[in-house]
Design an enzyme around this catalytic site. Structure first.
Site, mmCIF file in Angstrom:
data_model
loop_
_atom_site.group_PDB
_atom_site.id
_atom_site.type_symbol
_atom_site.label_atom_id
_atom_site.label_comp_id
_atom_site.label_asym_id
_atom_site.label_seq_id
_atom_site.Cartn_x
_atom_site.Cartn_y
_atom_site.Cartn_z
ATOM 1 N N TYR A 54 0.860 -1.175 0.000
ATOM 2 C CA TYR A 54 0.000 0.000 0.000
ATOM 3 C C TYR A 54 0.899 1.228 0.000
ATOM 4 O O TYR A 54 2.006 1.195 0.560
ATOM 5 C CB TYR A 54 -0.907 -0.052 1.251
ATOM 6 C CG TYR A 54 -1.884 1.086 1.390
ATOM 7 C CD1 TYR A 54 -2.674 1.492 0.313
ATOM 8 C CD2 TYR A 54 -2.032 1.761 2.603
ATOM 9 C CE1 TYR A 54 -3.565 2.544 0.440
ATOM 10 C CE2 TYR A 54 -2.929 2.806 2.746
ATOM 11 C CZ TYR A 54 -3.693 3.199 1.659
ATOM 12 O OH TYR A 54 -4.568 4.241 1.786
ATOM 13 N N TYR A 62 -2.906 5.115 9.101
ATOM 14 C CA TYR A 62 -2.386 3.767 8.799
ATOM 15 C C TYR A 62 -1.167 3.578 9.696
ATOM 16 O O TYR A 62 -0.020 3.699 9.267
ATOM 17 C CB TYR A 62 -2.017 3.686 7.317
ATOM 18 C CG TYR A 62 -1.822 2.274 6.785
ATOM 19 C CD1 TYR A 62 -2.914 1.449 6.550
ATOM 20 C CD2 TYR A 62 -0.548 1.783 6.507
ATOM 21 C CE1 TYR A 62 -2.742 0.167 6.043
ATOM 22 C CE2 TYR A 62 -0.368 0.508 6.000
ATOM 23 C CZ TYR A 62 -1.470 -0.297 5.772
ATOM 24 O OH TYR A 62 -1.294 -1.569 5.260
HETATM 25 P P1 NAD Z 1 -8.734 -9.138 3.535
HETATM 26 O O1 NAD Z 1 -9.435 -8.983 4.839
HETATM 27 O O2 NAD Z 1 -9.483 -9.753 2.407
HETATM 28 O O3 NAD Z 1 -7.372 -9.941 3.661
HETATM 29 C C1 NAD Z 1 -6.541 -9.967 4.787
HETATM 30 C C2 NAD Z 1 -6.463 -11.419 5.209
HETATM 31 O O4 NAD Z 1 -5.382 -11.606 6.129
HETATM 32 C C3 NAD Z 1 -7.728 -11.917 5.911
HETATM 33 O O5 NAD Z 1 -8.257 -13.022 5.217
HETATM 34 C C4 NAD Z 1 -7.213 -12.341 7.289
HETATM 35 O O6 NAD Z 1 -7.919 -13.449 7.793
HETATM 36 C C5 NAD Z 1 -5.775 -12.676 6.962
HETATM 37 N N1 NAD Z 1 -4.864 -12.724 8.117
HETATM 38 C C6 NAD Z 1 -4.714 -11.828 9.113
HETATM 39 N N2 NAD Z 1 -3.773 -12.255 9.979
HETATM 40 C C7 NAD Z 1 -3.309 -13.446 9.511
HETATM 41 C C8 NAD Z 1 -2.359 -14.394 9.948
HETATM 42 N N3 NAD Z 1 -1.657 -14.189 11.068
HETATM 43 N N4 NAD Z 1 -2.168 -15.519 9.229
HETATM 44 C C9 NAD Z 1 -2.870 -15.737 8.093
HETATM 45 N N5 NAD Z 1 -3.786 -14.881 7.608
HETATM 46 C C10 NAD Z 1 -4.009 -13.752 8.319
HETATM 47 O O7 NAD Z 1 -8.244 -7.661 3.175
HETATM 48 P P2 NAD Z 1 -7.429 -7.047 1.949
HETATM 49 O O8 NAD Z 1 -7.532 -5.581 2.166
HETATM 50 O O9 NAD Z 1 -7.864 -7.615 0.671
HETATM 51 O O10 NAD Z 1 -5.930 -7.457 2.264
HETATM 52 C C11 NAD Z 1 -5.139 -8.277 1.442
HETATM 53 C C12 NAD Z 1 -3.787 -7.604 1.225
HETATM 54 O O11 NAD Z 1 -3.994 -6.423 0.438
HETATM 55 C C13 NAD Z 1 -3.100 -7.141 2.513
HETATM 56 O O12 NAD Z 1 -1.712 -7.335 2.409
HETATM 57 C C14 NAD Z 1 -3.408 -5.660 2.516
HETATM 58 O O13 NAD Z 1 -2.491 -4.898 3.279
HETATM 59 C C15 NAD Z 1 -3.288 -5.366 1.040
HETATM 60 N N6 NAD Z 1 -3.846 -4.084 0.607
HETATM 61 C C16 NAD Z 1 -5.138 -3.762 0.874
HETATM 62 C C17 NAD Z 1 -5.635 -2.531 0.478
HETATM 63 C C18 NAD Z 1 -7.071 -2.154 0.761
HETATM 64 O O14 NAD Z 1 -7.421 -0.978 0.652
HETATM 65 N N7 NAD Z 1 -7.938 -3.092 1.103
HETATM 66 C C19 NAD Z 1 -4.813 -1.623 -0.209
HETATM 67 C C20 NAD Z 1 -3.502 -1.988 -0.484
HETATM 68 C C21 NAD Z 1 -3.025 -3.217 -0.062
#
Ligand code: NAD
Length: 308
Positions: free
Chosen positions: A178, A188
């Site tokens: 991000y 954040y």
């Molecule tokens: P999401 O909730 O779909 O995914 C996050 C996942 O991480 C969840 O399924 C959760 O159960 C899992 N998780 C948390 N702790 C864990 C652990 N210890 N072991 C295994 N799994 C674990 O949300 P998302 O936003 O799609 O996130 C996915 C990736 O995208 C992350 O790296 C996030 O930082 C990144 N991201 C998200 C955004 C956004 O705006 N949503 C923007 C940029 C990057």
């Protein structure tokens, strides 16, 4: 018709707990290209996720463009905070959401996948967790900071360490970052911006090391804001989405499948010379140096900054 780019490829996607996040969208894009899908789901949400999957709750969002449903070969419990079973503290082992599950550390999941399928071709890290994410860095505890890095960044290093030996020649790995890794995004916090900076730096180092060791490519997508479960928990995601729509070069909604499609490209042979990159998939927001809706831009002469 164009040939699908991921036929006969098997992908392990770590961090899918529902059908709203980037992990799910990436899985679908890979499945559209012919890949078979296996998931790593965080142990505390495993039961609810597998139940919902089995009971058809996700059938609508499993639909691929040819009308078939994305097949999920297997869902493994995963807690990416732990590399080996010996590291799991009793309080976690005995926690009611863990007690009936075993084999969820990274090395154990790699071992099970090796036994079940032999090898994989694609590794996706789509998970993050920062217990103090709502706290400014100045108020973050050592424990919270290290926990954010452990589950959000080191987990990728560990996944590659343990999955590298069971990945095919010319395989590919991807993680998600991000913009807060390189620009200040107030809110954040808790070391999560640090964790994303580490992830991007590790992408470069691991691209070199895993490239030389296993001929594996390693890339990162810096994604724009999406209203996923994890993002909602941080608390200001809708504002980030609105901000992006007003200030990014492209003012459309960012769809999860746009990140999915970019991931499918990076993970395919179409990107065979691309490794060590962080690719922005954010409607171009990263390129901006001015917030066009800033009050201080409402100058007397009303120059039309937004359209020029
Ligand atoms: P999401 O909730 O779909 O995914 C996050 C996942 O991480 C969840 O399924 C959760 O159960 C899992 N998780 C948390 N702790 C864990 C652990 N210890 N072991 C295994 N799994 C674990 O949300 P998302 O936003 O799609 O996130 C996915 C990736 O995208 C992350 O790296 C996030 O930082 C990144 N991201 C998200 C955004 C956004 O705006 N949503 C923007 C940029 C990057």
């Amino acid at each position: 018709m164009q040939k699908k780019s991921l036929i006969n490829k098997r992908a392990f996607i770590a961090g899918v707990g529902d059908d709203h996040g980037y992990g799910w969208a990436i899985a679908k894009a890979l499945a559209e290209e012919g890949a078979t899908i296996i998931f790593g789901t965080w142990t505390p949400v495993l039961k609810i996720f597998t139940h919902a999957l089995k009971n058809g709750k996700f059938d609508e969002s499993r639909k691929l463009s040819d009308g078939s449903l994305m097949a999920v070969e297997k869902v493994y419990p995963l807690d990416a905070m732990f590399d080996f079973a010996s590291q799991v503290p009793d309080e976690i082992k005995n926690n009611k959401r863990y007690v009936n599950t075993s084999g969820y550390t990274i090395s154990e999941v790699a071992e099970q996948i090796k036994n079940d399928f032999g090898q994989i071709d694609i590794l996706v890290h789509s998970l993050a967790n920062g217990p103090e994410v709502k706290k400014p860095l100045l108020e973050t505890s050592r424990e919270g900071y290290l926990s954010a890095i452990s589950s959000s960044s080191y987990s990728f290093v560990s996944l590659l360490q343990h999955f590298g030996p069971i990945m095919t020649d010319r395989a590919s790995a991807l993680n998600l970052s991000y913009i807060a890794s390189e620009r200040v995004i107030p809110g954040y916090g808790g070391g999560m911006s640090t964790a994303k900076a580490a992830l991007e730096s590790d992408t470069r180092t691991l691209a070199f090391e895993a490239g030389r060791k296993w001929n594996i490519r390693v890339n990162c997508i810096s994604a724009g804001p999406l209203s996923s479960r994890a993002a909602k928990a941080i608390g200001f995601i809708e504002m980030m989405i609105d901000y992006s729509k007003v200030n990014a070069p492209l003012t459309k909604d960012l769809q999860a499948n746009e990140v999915g499609n970019s991931a499918a490209f990076l993970l395919s042979e179409n990107a065979s010379a691309i490794t060590g990159v962080t690719l922005y998939v954010d409607n171009g927001l990263h390129a901006m140096g001015l917030a066009l809706d800033s009050n201080s831009l409402q100058c007397k002469e009303q120059t039309d900054l937004c359209s020029s």
